[in-house]
Design an enzyme around this catalytic site. Structure first.
Site, mmCIF file in Angstrom:
data_model
loop_
_atom_site.group_PDB
_atom_site.id
_atom_site.type_symbol
_atom_site.label_atom_id
_atom_site.label_comp_id
_atom_site.label_asym_id
_atom_site.label_seq_id
_atom_site.Cartn_x
_atom_site.Cartn_y
_atom_site.Cartn_z
ATOM 1 N N ARG C 87 -68.033 42.890 -37.857
ATOM 2 C CA ARG C 87 -66.703 42.541 -37.338
ATOM 3 C C ARG C 87 -65.822 43.780 -37.212
ATOM 4 O O ARG C 87 -65.026 43.907 -36.272
ATOM 5 C CB ARG C 87 -66.020 41.497 -38.233
ATOM 6 C CG ARG C 87 -66.697 40.136 -38.317
ATOM 7 C CD ARG C 87 -67.019 39.495 -37.006
ATOM 8 N NE ARG C 87 -67.686 38.211 -37.184
ATOM 9 C CZ ARG C 87 -69.010 38.044 -37.298
ATOM 10 N NH1 ARG C 87 -69.834 39.073 -37.246
ATOM 11 N NH2 ARG C 87 -69.504 36.829 -37.431
ATOM 12 N N GLU C 90 -66.983 45.530 -34.214
ATOM 13 C CA GLU C 90 -66.487 44.807 -33.037
ATOM 14 C C GLU C 90 -65.024 45.157 -32.763
ATOM 15 O O GLU C 90 -64.610 45.288 -31.609
ATOM 16 C CB GLU C 90 -66.643 43.301 -33.278
ATOM 17 C CG GLU C 90 -66.348 42.445 -32.067
ATOM 18 C CD GLU C 90 -66.633 40.970 -32.331
ATOM 19 O OE1 GLU C 90 -67.804 40.580 -32.383
ATOM 20 O OE2 GLU C 90 -65.650 40.206 -32.531
ATOM 21 N N SER C 113 -57.293 61.618 -37.791
ATOM 22 C CA SER C 113 -58.348 62.216 -38.610
ATOM 23 C C SER C 113 -59.050 61.146 -39.458
ATOM 24 O O SER C 113 -58.409 60.236 -39.992
ATOM 25 C CB SER C 113 -57.759 63.270 -39.543
ATOM 26 O OG SER C 113 -58.780 63.835 -40.344
#
Lengths: 146, 146, 146, 146, 146, 146, 146, 146, 146, 146
Positions: C87, C90, C113
């Site tokens: 997830r 995703e 960063s």
């Protein structure tokens, strides 16, 4: 003894003796980058260098023989994940075509050799944060027409 | 105008005017590597630099705007095939772990930045064949603990 | 002792002593996310922190030394399969270009960063189902022109 | 009109009118992250939001209809190359297992939803360099046994 | 005990006692699919269910603890090769976009949860050849706008 | 007319006439899943069904012929990225080996056909959130020994 | 005993007894191709066949049980490298679309089953060099409309 | 005219004239499999065969020339997705090592040629469902020692 | 004894006896390339050659049997990383289409066999740096029409 | 004019004038392999050679300029599918480690250059079938120690 066990033995000795790669390179009489790469199994050492290294670190003849062997250079990750190594990969991705333009403008059609090649790494002090200076020095090889 | 068309327009102008990347960089007042990378769409130019470049090459305002845009840096080949670029990839594969050892021995745990970074490429004469000297200069960034 | 065995030893001690990552982090005096990542082998611990951890969990000097080592950060799955981690992947796929637009609108051309970086994870109560709050805090690094 | 052309039309209008994603989001009455993601084709807009956006940017009914369509979310690069997006991918690789440990310690076995999910991005001033603050807020979903 | 050894232990006990997954599920008081998935290491069991299973199969406390652990769900083959599993993958490839059309027509923009999810598998007699009936039942999760 | 243009034509007609996949399926006298899959180019329609569809949507003979053609079923993404389709892929990854255990326990060594196969998708009301019910019904095919 | 050890045991016995796959198949009363595939772990043997094989080769009950187990069919190389197997892969690549045209012209829309399937391999003498004759015989499965 | 356009032209003519691959093959005086493969661009036709084909289908000299060209045989999907072609790929995966055992038992160390090779496809009637019979006939090539 | 252990045994004997591949090949009465490839497990040796080799190197009957076995030729890296082997891969990438043009111009449509094939490698002295001469000699195989 | 259009133009002229690669090479005064590779866009031609070629084939100045450009050498298929090119790839896979052993035995640690490299292809008559003779001639490059 294979190269993996050789590297393992050198790492243990290096830690026990509390010496740096620079110390080892100095004892061997070669540069730190090349010396380290040979210890990591990515270059072969001439016999006298391998002997000097094993004497300095009190390592066996088996390690010396392993250092002298010609390595098969293998890496598993086509795209490396360790951040330090990935940044170098990223430099090749971002600046590769630029480097091709600049090198071929200066030299003509050809490449920079990765075999007739050396590299040094230095620390440059800087009040805004010290800097890593990597210098690569490779022979230009022109494409041959025939 | 997107970055691809921008690069195309610059290439045509560069060839027509018979100027080198070094000439263009000088006209812009920046280094050849950075200037070339911006022309290839891998860096954005500040407005004054983009104007200087377009004036020098007689290019339109559209090219100037495209030069100023922030690029999305994309490369298609995870493993590059062009021999010049592959050799750089090979250097990362062969010497990446060595560079990690040397840099972290000199600086502690961290990386060399590929963002606060610059590079130069020089030709060194050598009777056995001239050599390419690539100098990378990146800020060391230590890992933060929190 | 390598990082894998170190993690194994910490996991066993953690389970035996029935303590949480929060407990361990508190004993070490650092945040839970960073402490856990060091225990999983993805960050190195300064000597005093590693000592505190090993004292708290009754672990050997070998574990302490392994915690201090600089890790090589490797992950095997370019696309993770575990649903919790997928997830997050995703989110990067769906919102990555959006995040680029928003960050570069606020800061100019550059990146967040992942090295000068920290993260916290909190639980927010909600009558429709409690929520996970992940806060990432990374230094903005502008691209340098040269 | 497909989503690609829709994004193109919005980008041109945004540049011509010289408005920011924040301006557009304010006009629509939604958050900047969500509004941008819908404009980039990664979320569908309810009808009133799509109308507000098109009115604000003087865009056609075709754009409005495209904004309302349910997207098929596709990305081409399993491992993204743009440095800003790659750093987010790297965070998932380096900290994914840590996040799993911390979230499941706080909530039990389950995941953070990427659907019942929102995100904000803020700029935090810092004398050592301003920082990007990304806050993800997703519903915890416990695995169901049956 | 890790999940792999746990599965091995359960498989041996299942064969020795000559019981079916249905028998085990009945003893545990849960469905066959979920019970099997937990035994294969793809779901965690609540304590009472794990105890019931270990009592039924005469397995040690170590197996019980392993059953209770939250799994990291990993599969090696992005495209499965076993014909039974490949056919399921093929169904996703052939019918995935169709399922998206039908589900989003019935529910709006969103997904079927794979977390708040259950499945049953039945045998339907048929003179032309018996049939496998797989029923998936997942909560619809609408995309949230914010 | 190829299948891509056919799908495009059907989509436009469907939107213009403001009909649902259920309406179209009813007009054709077939199930919504199968009808939709044929319209998306993943199944061929018998001539009478293709005629009924084109009559209902006022589409040309070319669309009818394209509907009748035997498709080459191709999908580009070995691992789908759209969240709705990915969740189905995840179900195969997480539950594939479980389904193999259960099916082969009930039927013996063999597979569920993806060819002699049908599927339905229903909406089940639920106060905690409505649910998607997917029912797959495939012929069991035993491996033949010879 | 798993399938790998089973294959190993059969191979050793086959070599010791100096029998061919044809001999083994004859002893089992099945075809050479199917018998070999079961011995290599790619098909399950009915109990009587497994007994006959183990009696013929003087193998233990453990081998018999392993032969009866339903295999999970896995291969590691998506593109095989062994020249004999690669040539078969090449035939699928070069002639796959042709086979689809010819089969679907003869049978309609559907496939040749790889489950209700058998194969024989014969040697045909030829003065220009003997030839391998591979005959595949699979049930045609028509796509079902519903 | 390239091979893609050639195939397109042949497909249109074949449909217009309502002829089968068998009809075309008969007109050309060659087998259906080889004729089809040449029409799909996977084999080159001798001049007289190409002429016969173009005469039969009323196609231009450009098509004839394209048929005579030596093809570069390319396929995009390392693992094919169309179910008919995938089943053939699956046969290679499941039975490849078996075929190697059987062929090398009959012939010695070597391979079946995919170049000095032919194939036929027949329909066998069967009350339980007609069957596809694929016969491959390739020259055995022994490995040479030198 | 499998091929891996066989290679290991030969390597140890070769080093102990301080003989070269050329010496071994001479003792066997075959070429150095073929002899080496058989020792590395990529070709099978006829019985007399295997005996000669084992006698020359004082190796056991097990090694001889392993040398006689028909190998399964497997390589792990689709793109090799060792620089010596990569350069050969690069030659195929850069010159592959050229070789196809030249070979098919000289011979017609067909291929160079990699089975009825031999290779030699020689050193040619050159004042500018000695050269590697690789000669490949493979039978031309014309595509058969049928 | 880019390299793709250049190749296209040369191919058309070559076919129209009915000349072979050998004829073209002779006109240019270079070898057939190198000349062909330059025409296929994989090498750059010196100005006089490009002029000679364009004069011989009656091609425009644009083609000449394209021939002189330094190519970016790209190939799409990491594993080539065309049988002629695949066999060369297979040779590298099967014999690569053997070639490394032999070359490094003759020369020491280093590689055969693919840049300072040439190749010829000849036809050798043979009553059992004519043979393709490929001769590669590359400079040996020793690894440098530093």
């Amino acid at each position: 003894m294979n190269k993996l066990d050789m590297t393992q033995a050198i790492m243990v000795a290096k830690e026990t003796k509390e010496v740096s790669w620079e110390n080892i390179a100095e004892a061997v009489g070669m540069s730190p980058v090349w010396t380290t790469s040979a210890c990591l199994g990515m270059n072969s050492m001439p016999s006298d260098k391998a002997s000097a290294l094993c004497q300095y670190l009190d390592l066996s003849a088996e390690v010396r023989e392993a250092l002298e062997q010609y390595p098969t250079k293998v890496w598993d990750q086509a795209v490396p994940t360790d951040p330090l190594i990935y940044r170098l990969y990223e430099v090749v991705g971002v600046y590769g075509p630029t480097m091709k333009e600049i090198i071929q403008e200066k030299f003509g059609d050809g490449i920079m050799s990765a075999i007739d090649f050396n590299m040094s790494i230095e620390r440059k002090e800087d009040p805004k944060g010290d800097r890593v200076i990597v210098t690569m020095d490779g022979k230009f090889l022109p494409y041959k027409a025939w």
